[in-house]
Design a protein around this motif. Structure first.
Motif, short mmCIF file in Angstrom:
data_model
loop_
_atom_site.label_atom_id
_atom_site.label_comp_id
_atom_site.label_asym_id
_atom_site.label_seq_id
_atom_site.Cartn_x
_atom_site.Cartn_y
_atom_site.Cartn_z
N VAL A 106 0.50 -1.00 0.05
CA VAL A 106 -0.44 0.07 -0.22
C VAL A 106 1.33 1.28 0.27
N GLN A 107 2.40 1.31 0.85
CA GLN A 107 2.94 2.63 0.96
C GLN A 107 3.68 2.66 -0.42
N LEU A 108 4.13 1.19 -1.20
CA LEU A 108 4.54 1.57 -2.58
C LEU A 108 4.06 1.96 -3.70
N ALA A 109 3.15 1.87 -3.25
CA ALA A 109 1.72 2.09 -4.12
C ALA A 109 1.36 3.66 -4.00
N ASP A 110 1.32 4.08 -3.23
CA ASP A 110 1.11 5.57 -2.52
C ASP A 110 2.35 6.34 -3.37
N TRP A 111 3.79 5.74 -2.93
CA TRP A 111 4.49 7.03 -3.06
C TRP A 111 4.75 6.71 -4.61
N ALA A 112 4.36 5.99 -5.74
CA ALA A 112 4.32 5.71 -7.13
C ALA A 112 3.74 6.93 -7.71
N ASP A 113 2.35 7.14 -7.20
CA ASP A 113 1.60 8.64 -7.05
C ASP A 113 2.41 9.91 -7.03
N SER A 114 3.36 9.66 -6.37
CA SER A 114 4.21 11.03 -5.99
C SER A 114 5.18 11.50 -7.38
N PRO A 115 5.92 12.35 -7.29
CA PRO A 115 6.69 12.45 -8.87
C PRO A 115 8.15 12.31 -7.40
N ALA A 116 8.70 13.04 -6.60
CA ALA A 116 9.11 12.77 -5.88
C ALA A 116 9.95 11.32 -5.13
N LEU A 117 8.66 10.72 -5.32
CA LEU A 117 8.83 9.84 -4.09
C LEU A 117 8.15 8.09 -4.65
N ALA A 118 8.32 8.41 -6.24
CA ALA A 118 7.74 6.98 -6.95
C ALA A 118 9.45 6.29 -7.45
N HIS A 119 10.34 6.75 -8.01
CA HIS A 119 11.57 6.33 -7.97
C HIS A 119 12.00 4.90 -6.26
N LEU A 120 11.47 5.37 -5.18
CA LEU A 120 11.82 5.11 -3.94
C LEU A 120 11.61 3.35 -3.93
N THR A 121 12.26 2.54 -3.70
CA THR A 121 12.32 1.09 -3.49
C THR A 121 11.77 0.55 -1.73
N LEU A 122 11.02 -0.44 -1.52
CA LEU A 122 10.76 -1.09 -0.27
C LEU A 122 11.40 -2.09 0.21
N ALA A 123 12.30 -2.58 0.76
CA ALA A 123 12.83 -4.05 1.36
C ALA A 123 11.74 -4.04 2.37
N VAL A 124 11.33 -5.76 2.37
CA VAL A 124 10.57 -5.41 3.55
C VAL A 124 11.38 -7.36 3.39
N ASN A 125 11.05 -7.67 5.40
CA ASN A 125 11.63 -8.59 5.76
C ASN A 125 10.21 -9.84 5.69
N VAL A 126 11.04 -10.73 5.46
CA VAL A 126 9.70 -12.10 5.26
C VAL A 126 10.17 -13.58 6.02
N SER A 127 9.36 -13.80 7.12
CA SER A 127 10.11 -15.18 7.75
C SER A 127 10.13 -16.62 6.84
N ALA A 128 11.19 -16.95 7.82
CA ALA A 128 11.58 -18.16 7.00
C ALA A 128 9.92 -18.85 7.01
N LEU A 129 9.39 -18.66 7.89
CA LEU A 129 7.93 -19.97 8.15
C LEU A 129 7.00 -19.13 7.20
N GLN A 130 7.16 -17.55 6.97
CA GLN A 130 5.89 -17.35 6.03
C GLN A 130 6.74 -17.72 4.91
N PHE A 131 7.48 -17.41 4.02
CA PHE A 131 7.95 -17.77 3.04
C PHE A 131 7.71 -19.38 2.76
N ARG A 132 7.88 -20.39 3.45
CA ARG A 132 7.87 -22.21 3.06
C ARG A 132 6.07 -22.03 2.91
N LEU A 133 5.70 -21.18 3.26
CA LEU A 133 4.44 -21.63 3.35
C LEU A 133 3.96 -22.25 1.52
#
Ligand code: C2E
Ligand code: MG
Ligand code: MG
Ligand code: MG
Length: 288
Positions: A106-133
């Motif tokens: 949601v945050q990424l999509a919000d940044w995409a609407d703003s020219p000053a923020l649209a270039h930002l990347t977002l790194a998100v931690n994913v637990s191994a437990l979740q990734f294994r699902l």
């Protein structure tokens, strides 16, 4: 309580220790209390994401890492070093992790609407437990679609735990997500048990030098050698490198000399709420 406090202290430095002075009778009571509170908090949405800038060699903010915070009614803001292990052992990490992924998108999509923020990347931690699902890929893609976030701006941070077993499954999922543009960073690199032969096969984009090597990189020749080797390894494998926990200008300069330009750490900014990050970007030079 002692063991847990020690464990958290080691994981997270001084910050979380404070938290343990006030309560509780035992590890077990404490964990059970927190687990119950976690469950309620999920329902009452007492979680939030903070954002820590990731910068390039010129200090330009390329993006941020989303770091989970628990805004506890009685205990104040609680850090993930305290509750993520409990969320993992109780299975609550799955709904919590889904909340994190969705909020980040949601945050990424919000940044995409703003020219000053649209270039930002977002790194998100994913637990191994979740990734294994089994349905992690489907879930991830559904979240991207529903939120409208650009997968090319999303970077998932995985840890070496995922390499211990089921490497094939990990690789398969990464490839599927990469096909949609999602990037991958190997977090806390060097602290786990990854074998180099697996590392070679993982479709990663970035290695993240763990804070424990960065801390004494100027004074401890072993840490300096490890940091140098990680940079060399990353370069040999064609991966980007980022250092975490960069607190001083001399650490930054030393790492840059080794070939690691991208940094994250208190030197550039602590994890902060989204408004602060946006203000910081508004007053910083934009990347070319
Ligand atoms: P991590 O992913 O390695 O995140 C980096 C941690 O280092 C963060 O702690 C950050 O605040 C801290 N840090 C960053 N720069 C500096 C610095 O210059 N000096 C010092 N001393 N510390 C620095 P935080 O936010 O307490 O998070 C701890 C760990 O909790 C994270 O380590 C990550 O493994 C986990 N975590 C955080 N958010 C999430 C999440 O949404 N999902 C999952 N599964 N795990 C999360
Ligand atoms: Mg991380
Ligand atoms: Mg890390
Ligand atoms: Mg770390």
């Amino acid at each position: 309580r002692g063991d847990l406090a020690m464990y958290e202290a080691k994981r997270d430095g001084r910050n979380t220790l404070r938290f343990f002075h006030h309560h509780m009778e035992s590890d077990v009571t404490y964990r059970i209390a927190l687990e119950g509170e976690l469950r309620e908090s999920l329902v009452q949405s007492q979680f939030m994401l903070h954002y820590q800038p990731q910068v390039d060699g010129r200090g330009c903010i390329l993006g941020a890492e989303a770091l989970l915070r628990w805004n506890h009614v009685k205990r104040g803001v609680v850090g993930p070093a305290v509750f993520v292990p409990i969320a993992e052992s109780s299975g609550l990490i799955i709904p919590l992790g889904n909340w994190v992924l969705r909020s980040a998108c949601v945050q990424l999509a919000d940044w995409a609407d703003s020219p000053a923020l649209a270039h930002l990347t977002l790194a998100v931690n994913v637990s191994a437990l979740q990734f294994r699902l089994p349905d992690f890929v489907a879930e991830m893609l559904a979240v991207m679609k529903e939120t409208g976030a650009d997968p090319h701006r999303l970077k998932l941070e995985l840890t070496e735990t995922l390499l211990i077993d089921n490497v094939e499954d990990t690789i398969d999922k990464m490839l599927q997500l990469k096909e949609h543009g999602i990037g991958f960073s190997l977090d806390d690199f060097g602290t786990g048990y990854s074998s180099l032969s697996y590392l070679k096969r993982l479709p990663l984009d970035q290695l993240k030098i763990d804070r424990s090597f960065v801390r004494d990189v100027l004074s401890d020749p072993n840490d300096a050698s490890i940091a140098r080797s990680i940079v060399a390894l990353g370069q040999a494998l064609g991966l980007g490198i980022i250092a975490e926990g960069v607190e001083t200008e001399s650490q930054r300069a030393f790492l840059a000399e080794l070939g690691c330009d991208c940094c994250q750490g208190y030197l550039f900014g602590r994890p902060m709420d989204v408004n602060m990050l946006e203000r910081m970007i508004a007053s910083a030079p934009a990347p070319a």
